[in-house]
Design a protein around this motif. Structure first.
Motif: not given
Lengths: 766, 135, 503, 116
Positions: C91, C94-95, C97-98, C238, C338, C341, C345, C456, C459-460
């Motif tokens: 996460v 991912y964060s 970017t998100s 996230s 997932n 996440l 996206v 992004l 992680p997925i």
């Protein structure tokens, strides 16, 4: 054999990439894989027919009894040959059918997954592995039916097929697990040895019921048959491969595979025969009703699946022979006809048989293949279909129960199917030549190859039945009956009852074909299926479930915080209260004598201030009263030997009151929102919790505790931890770890307040 | 708000209260008191100063952002625990040494830990009060 | 290697402290990822040690148990810490970017680290009051993360979330108090010994009910789950994802811990209750999901539903059942995180979570579609993905324990799960985009930048691969969970590790 | 006195929970404060009320003079009070912001996140 199964999965991963880079090579590669498997399995027919059994085992998750153990016997070999052989033709066909389609790589991948799963299904000796492959066929079927996913009908059909077969899948899982419990193993070969134990086990009836539900959903038996015609939303290669030749026969395979273990009992035989017979009749009638060529074929497939089911239910030698032969025959001609239907659809864009005519001149090769396949379907000599029909009548005539009814039912069904054969394989090709709107460049060879090969095989085997009789059919029958069988097939047996029945069937069928429009109207008039049928039941179930879900959610997740609290407290009172009362009895109130006046006064102040807060109508008043409660608690702490606590309580209380006052002036006036009834209800539950806590206090300290821990702390705080204030020593030494957490909480709270005050909303919610 | 008496009083009260808070902190191990109460008193000193002179002025006297105090406090507490690793003892093991300055003074990691608590409490309280008061 | 037990707590704390001191957004991002990676690394080391050398315990402050606070890691706890590190790292990446700049500047990274510290503390502590402290650390951090940004919906959700969880904390504190009042100790191993001696044991069961309620609220079981669907869909995705991965699981973990270590005297009543609640939780949760038309709300209700499976194994209270529960926890952390996440996206590309306004993604993002399918089918228990195995094991355990009702419920609920997953798939991925033809939607988003989409998607992809690999390599994974379950069913080893060879 | 205080604790729980079930957010926060007072006092009672000295070792002694109050619950309560303060401070400000942003103090008007 592991390689045979796994190769498909592995290849499916690579195909989309391959297809993007080397398109033409991929088209051939995907045909090559099933074709080489077909060759491999064909070479195995000899040793298997000689009584051999091929097996291999690889541990997967032995702790839960799951292994990739494969056994190739006559039955699985028959299926493996159909899967790989028809698979090769279908892949070939797809390359033409989807020429230039951007999703072809994806399509190949799904189809390969399906093929591999289907092979895994029929080769598995481990029932859980069998289940895994079974579910994978459902999944790949979902993706394939919905391949044309821009259409909403394709999406809902895909989902319908998935859900219906998943009902069966769950039943299968439960059934197989129970079977494993009953038989002490998940290996089929082992279970076969435990058949007596299983049949007398208390799980026997549940197992049978669950397995039958699984088989009936997968093989589209009444009342689950409705998903199959809807699945015709799938592209033609899919309908051919999954929905006529292979996947829908997985249920049949399951029944055949397990009948040596489970078969024989009244419940098994009776249910399967009845369900199969009903399906057979309904399928045939509904096939007549339809005008969409693919749906007609789908219903006729349903009908044949019914035939196969009831034959396996009968379980006699003749019935099993007929079933195996018919399964083979049907795969050949029905796959051929589906491919033909696909060609027609592909070339003309029309699937309505009443609008199709005269195509023979436009696509002569296809027409010829269709005609031969149609003749096999109609059961005319010298085609394989004729042999099948003879066997079928033999089986019904020798049936141990209701032989005349069954024979009549089969006669009716077969006659209707003769008419259907005419409608799909003759009708579109004869008569006035259609004018095709688009420029027609002829059917590509890749697409005609399939129907021609399949129809040709039907003819070849019809003429020389013993090509397959000894090698394939016998060993398959032997596997189902769990005893060796040597079968001779012949085209003609002389003048027998069966021959007479065949003739009658054909005569009736031709009549039905000629009067097909009248027949269609008649069937439609009596059709209650749309209003009352299982398809309606499916949609009602879904709607009902959604409605129930909405209702339940609206009740539970009401959005009212006070209701949430009420429920939680009610559960608390219920659970904790019932135990407290049960094991501790009612309150034992002791220790009243030991009260000093100023202590009592302080307690009284707390209670009084609390009541003031509850009843206060001004915010300032309640904040002040809250302060009073806090300070009085501090006094209690002082009285009972806790100066540190008191100091903390005083300072915290001051801070809280300051904070409340700081934010107070922004808050609105105290408002009364709830009704008196709500207030009483909430008061009741709050009081109940209060009583509960009082009771807990008394119960838990009924015996004054002698804490070994506290004594240790008191003993050692100066000697070992060098501090005289035991409480402080606990905080910074004995249990400093707690304090570390505590100051972390404070730090986070400060960040929280800071962000609440300084970070203003109105940004995007990402 | 800013009366002359208050502002004059707080100017002198600030160091006095701070002194008191340090006393509470350092003697907490033996008599009631300790890092938490000490911290609250110190914070109260600054809060009073803020009431008298305004938050801006109080922030200036504090010299540093309360958040930094929180960070330093947590760091101190963490360090007081980690020191034990050096002598291969478990985390937060109390280690003591006696320092003979003008008076004999026992110094140990628990004291250091309490200093951490003190700093966090000062930082937290001020961060909350300043944020709310500035609104 | 005793320090390994502390690192999962100290690394996040240190990271958070550094973040507090530097308070620079960009540096926090860097430290955030490094810290999570360190946490994951230490957690893996801990798991390896525990597997090799048995249950590890360390006495914080050097005070012998049961006087000081003990940290204990058995296989179960170590697995959970590893999962926390893994999810935290995923996460966090991912964060990068998100997460929006505003939230980043107001402490998103240190808050997440402190929450992770609370989570790992809850997993590792062997002291019941210390568990309360770590719960609070985790909670307050999650409170702040819920409201961080102060959107309208966030504030609304946060009020319910905060209130109901504070009730849970009050119940927890009360429960701790009752135990202390009864036997005068807080160390869980010691408590296990002492509680076994208490007569009459009815009061112990009463206390166990308090714990059940306190942890039940945190774990969001029926009928205590209201806070979850009210709030989980309100913060940035996230945050939803890390909540979904960890918070309710801490509740489940605590339930499993106390009901396998402390309250085993009246299993017919207590574990029977848990089993009944498990069934109701599964059913009400999945029905709640069926009623939703919003990607994230649907997923939130599924969290509730899946909690039912996790406590089902506890209710059965057999080694196989517990192994199934642990399997399900691990699987669900992967699959559910997932899915969240992925929903993020999707939201980024299309600008909405409403299923009806989404569509066309299987064509425009085929890779994402496959990743969704893997996670969604795994959640629905489809073979051969991770969710299938946990379902299989739980069902098997249920049949062996002759609890046919719960087995039936579990199977039907998995069908409904499949139903709602295909609902998302049909609507979001298969359906044509309703906005197509009109103005091209917000595709001009920074999503196009290769760099940001990598952070992004990575992680997925990793979690997706884990779901598949657990499915394919079920045996070694399951063996680990079996070992964990074995330790839970035989608390003597745990008690010995904490208290030593005391009588 | 233990018995009397048991009733005080009960009253604090009852009043706190009752206020939390009101629809005004201000009452919610007051209720939370009362509830946390209640659980602190509950914890205190679990150490059994002891009149007499605090658990402090007097000079020249090596251990506190009995009878002294049970120090452990005191330490626990101290931790709990401080944690409770942090959480409450946050909750107070949260509620204020919620009121400011949502324009209502009626909790029943805050259901958009639950109801579709």
């Amino acid at each position: 054999m592991l390689i045979a199964v796994v190769s498909g999965f592995v290849f499916s991963l690579a195909v989309p990439l391959l297809h993007r880079t080397v398109r033409n090579v991929t088209d051939w590669l995907v045909v090559l894989l099933p074709f080489s498997l077909f060759i491999y399995f064909s070479f195995l027919t000899q040793p298997i027919a000689a009584g051999g059994v091929l097996s291999s085992s690889h541990a997967w998750a032995p702790s839960v009894g799951v292994n990739l153990s494969f056994v190739l016997d006559g039955l699985s070999l028959l299926f493996a040959i159909l899967i790989s052989g028809i698979g090769a033709l279908v892949f070939l066909y797809s390359s033409g059918y989807f020429k230039g389609h951007s999703g072809l790589g994806r399509f190949y991948a799904y189809l390969l997954i399906f093929m591999a799963s289907m092979l895994g299904l029929v080769l598995s000796d481990n029932v859980i592995a069998l289940f895994i492959f079974w579910e994978l066929t459902s999944l790949s079927s979902y993706l394939l039916i919905g391949f044309d996913h821009e259409r909403s009908s394709a999406r809902s059909a895909a989902r319908q097929a998935l859900l219906v077969t998943s009902v069966g899948g769950l039943a299968l899982l439960a059934g197989l697990l129970l079977l494993g419990e009953a038989g002490g193993s998940f290996e089929l070969s082992q279970l076969l040895r435990e058949r007596e134990a299983i049949r007398s086990h208390r799980f026997y009836v549940p197992i049978v019921v669950l397995i039958m539900v699984a088989a009936f959903t997968k093989s589209a038996q009444f009342p689950f048959h409705f998903w199959l015609p809807n699945a015709m939303e799938a592209p033609a290669p899919v309908s051919t491969y999954l929905h006529s030749a292979t996947m829908v026969k997985a249920g049949i395979y399951l029944l055949a595979r397990l009948s040596p273990v489970l078969g024989g009992a009244r419940i098994w035989q009776g249910t399967i025969v009845v369900v199969g017979a009903i399906t057979m009749l309904i399928g045939a009638c509904l096939a007549i009703k339809e005008t969409d060529i693919k749906r007609i074929l789908a219903y006729s497939t349903v009908s044949i699946l019914g035939v196969l089911t009831f034959l396996l239910g009968l379980g006699t030698r003749a019935a099993v022979e007929a079933a195996v032969a018919y399964l083979f025959i049907h795969a050949l001609y029905k796959a051929g006809l589906f491919l033909v239907a696909g060609i027609i659809d592909h070339e003309t864009g029309i699937r309505d048989v009443t609008r199709l005519s005269g195509l023979a001149r436009i696509m002569p090769v296809t027409a010829l293949a269709a005609a031969v396949a149609g003749l096999s379907m109609a059961g005319l000599p010298p085609l394989f279909g004729f042999i099948g029909k003879e066997l079928l009548y033999t089986a019904t005539l020798q049936a141990p129960l209701a032989n005349s009814i069954l024979t009549a039912a089969v006669l009716l069904t077969s006659a209707l199917l003769v008419a259907v054969a005419g409608i799909v394989s003759l009708g579109p090709f004869i008569g006035r030549t259609m004018t095709l709107s688009e420029k027609h460049g002829g059917v590509p060879l890749t697409m005609t190859a399939g129907p021609v090969v399949l129809a040709g095989l039907g003819l070849l085997i019809g003429l020389l039945p013993n090509l397959v009789a000894g090698r394939i059919v016998s060993s398959a029958v032997g596997a189902v009956l769990a005893q060796p069988a040597a079968i001779k097939l012949a085209l003609l047996h002389g003048l027998t009852v069966q021959l007479g029945l065949s003739g009658l069937t054909f005569a009736l069928g031709v009549t039905a074909y000629l009067r097909r429009d009248a027949l269609r109207r008649a069937v439609s008039r009596f059709d209650l299926g749309t209003a009352l049928g299982p398809a309606k039941g499916y949609s009602l179930t879904l709607d009902g479930m959604t409605a129930l879900a909405r209702l339940q959610t609206r009740i539970l997740q009401s959005g009212h915080l006070h209701i949430y609290l009420f429920i939680i407290l009610a559960v608390t009172v219920g659970l904790v209260g019932s135990w407290l009362v049960r094991y501790y009895g009612l309150m034992r109130l002791e220790g009243w004598a030991d009260i000093r006046f100023y202590e009592f006064l302080t307690a009284l102040v707390i209670v009084a201030a609390t009541i003031v807060i509850v009843r206060a109508s001004s915010r300032l008043f309640s904040v002040v009263a809250l302060g009073v409660v806090g300070y009085s608690m501090g006094i209690i702490y002082i009285i009972f030997g806790a100066p540190d606590l008191a100091m903390t309580q005083f300072s915290i209380d001051t801070l809280t009151v300051i904070l409340l006052l700081l934010v107070l002036y922004r808050l609105p006036r105290y408002a009364r929102y709830s009704t008196t009834l709500e207030r009483l209800r909430d008061a009741a539950i709050a009081l109940a919790v209060g009583v509960l806590v009082t009771g807990l206090t008394l119960a838990a300290t009924a015996v004054p505790p002698i804490s070994q821990i506290s004594s240790y702390f008191a003993e050692n705080s100066y000697l070992l931890a060098k501090g005289r204030n035991v409480v402080n020593v606990i905080l910074v030494d004995f249990r400093a770890f707690d304090t570390l957490g505590e100051i972390t909480v404070l730090a986070v709270a400060a960040i929280g307040v800071y962000s609440l005050m300084k970070l203003r909303g109105n940004g995007s919610d990402g | 708000m800013t009366s002359l008496i208050l502002s004059t009083a707080t100017t002198y009260l600030l160091p006095l209260l701070l002194l008191l808070s340090v006393y509470l902190l350092l003697h907490g191990h033996d008599v009631p008191g300790g890092g938490f109460v000490g911290g609250v008193v110190a914070a109260a000193a600054f809060a009073l100063y803020a009431i008298a002179h305004g938050v801006e002025e109080a922030r200036r006297v504090l010299h540093t952002h309360p958040r930094t105090l929180i960070g330093l406090g947590l760091l101190t507490a963490l360090l007081s625990g980690v020191i034990a690793f050096v002598s291969n003892e478990p985390f937060l093991k109390g280690l003591w040494t006696t320092v003979t300055l003008p008076v004999e003074w026992k110094l140990g990691t628990p004291t250091l830990f309490d200093v951490g608590v003190y700093l966090v409490v000062v930082g937290v309280t001020l961060m909350i009060i300043f944020s709310v008061a500035e609104d | 290697m005793k320090v390994l037990l502390l690192l999962p707590l100290l690394i996040p704390l240190l990271t958070a402290i550094i973040s507090l001191l530097v308070w620079d957004r960009r540096l926090q991002r860097i430290f955030g990822v490094i810290g999570m990676a360190g946490l994951l690394g230490s957690a893996v080391g801990l798991l390896r040690t525990v597997c090799k050398e048995g249950i590890q315990a360390v006495q914080v402050g050097g005070w012998p148990a049961p006087f000081g606070i003990t940290l204990v890691a058995d296989v179960f706890a170590a697995i959970m810490v590893v999962m926390a590190g893994l999810m935290g790292l995923a996460v966090m990446v991912y964060s990068l970017t998100s997460m929006d700049k505003r939230r980043e500047s107001f402490g998103y990274y240190p808050l997440t680290h402190i929450m992770l510290m609370g989570v790992c503390g809850s997993f590792l502590t062997g002291d019941i009051f210390n568990l309360y402290v770590w719960f609070e650390v985790m909670l307050i951090a999650s409170f702040v993360l819920t409201e961080l940004g102060s959107e309208k919906a966030q504030l609304e959700g946060a009020i319910k979330y905060v209130t109901l969880n504070l009730v849970s904390s009050a119940l927890f504190l009360t429960a701790v108090g009752v135990l202390y009042g009864m036997v005068g100790t807080l160390n869980m191993a010691d408590l296990a010994n002492q509680l076994a001696k208490v007569k009459p044991s009815g009061l112990v069961t009463t206390a166990s009910m308090l714990f059940f309620l306190a942890f039940g609220i945190k774990a969001a079981v029926f009928p205590l789950f209201f806070w979850l669907p009210a709030s989980y869909h309100t913060p940035p995705v996230s945050v939803s994802a890390i909540f979904a991965a960890l918070l309710t699981k801490v509740g489940v973990y605590a339930l499993i811990r106390v009901f396998s270590l402390l309250f085993t005297g009246q299993t017919a009543a207590t574990h029977g209750l848990i089993l009944a609640v498990a069934g109701l939780t599964m059913a009400t949760g999945v029905l709640g999901a069926v009623a939703q038309n919003d990607f994230r709300r649907l997923l939130s209700f599924h969290i509730v539903s899946q909690i039912g499976y996790m406590i089902m194994g506890l209710g059965l209270f057999t080694p196989l059942g517990l192994a199934g529960s642990i399997f399900h926890i691990v699987h669900n952390m992967l699959a559910k995180t997932n899915l969240f996440l992925i929903s993020g996206v999707v939201h980024r590309v299309k600008g909405t979570y409403q299923l009806s306004s989404l569509g066309g993604l299987s064509r425009s993002s085929p890779g994402l579609a496959i990743l969704f399918l893997v996670s969604a089918f795994s959640l629905a228990g489809m073979p051969p993905l991770s969710g299938f195995w946990s379902k299989l094991i739980l069902v098997q355990a249920g049949l062996q324990a002759r609890e046919y009702t719960i087995v039936a419920v579990a199977l039907v609920v998995s069908l409904l799960t499949l139903y709602s997953m295909t609902k998302i798939w049909n609507e979001v991925f298969w359906k044509t985009d309703p906005a197509e033809g009109e103005q091209e939607p917000a595709k001009t988003d920074s999503f196009g930048e290769a760099e940001s989409s990598l952070a992004l998607l990575a992680p997925i992809v990793v979690i997706g691969c884990l779901i598949v690999s657990i499915g394919l390599a079920a045996q070694p994974v399951f063996a680990l969970f079996e070992k964990a379950a074995h330790q839970l069913m035989n608390p003597a080893e745990y008690i010995r590790a904490v208290l030593g060879e005391l009588p | 006195m233990q018995t009397v205080m048991a009733f005080v604790v009960g009253a604090l729980y009852a009043a706190g929970l009752y206020l939390m079930m009101r629809r005004s957010i201000f009452k919610l926060i007051i209720g939370l404060a009362l509830l946390s007072h209640g659980s602190n006092l509950f914890l205190f009672l679990m150490g059994y009320l002891t009149r007499g000295g605090p658990p402090i070792t007097p000079p020249e002694a090596v251990r506190p003079v009995a009878p002294f109050a049970d120090p452990l619950p005191q330490a626990l309560i101290l931790t709990a009070i401080v944690i409770g303060f942090g959480v409450q401070a946050f909750a107070v400000v949260l509620i204020r912001r919620a009121h400011e942003t949502l324009g209502t103090d009626d909790l029943d008007k805050m259901q958009s996140t639950d109801v579709d």
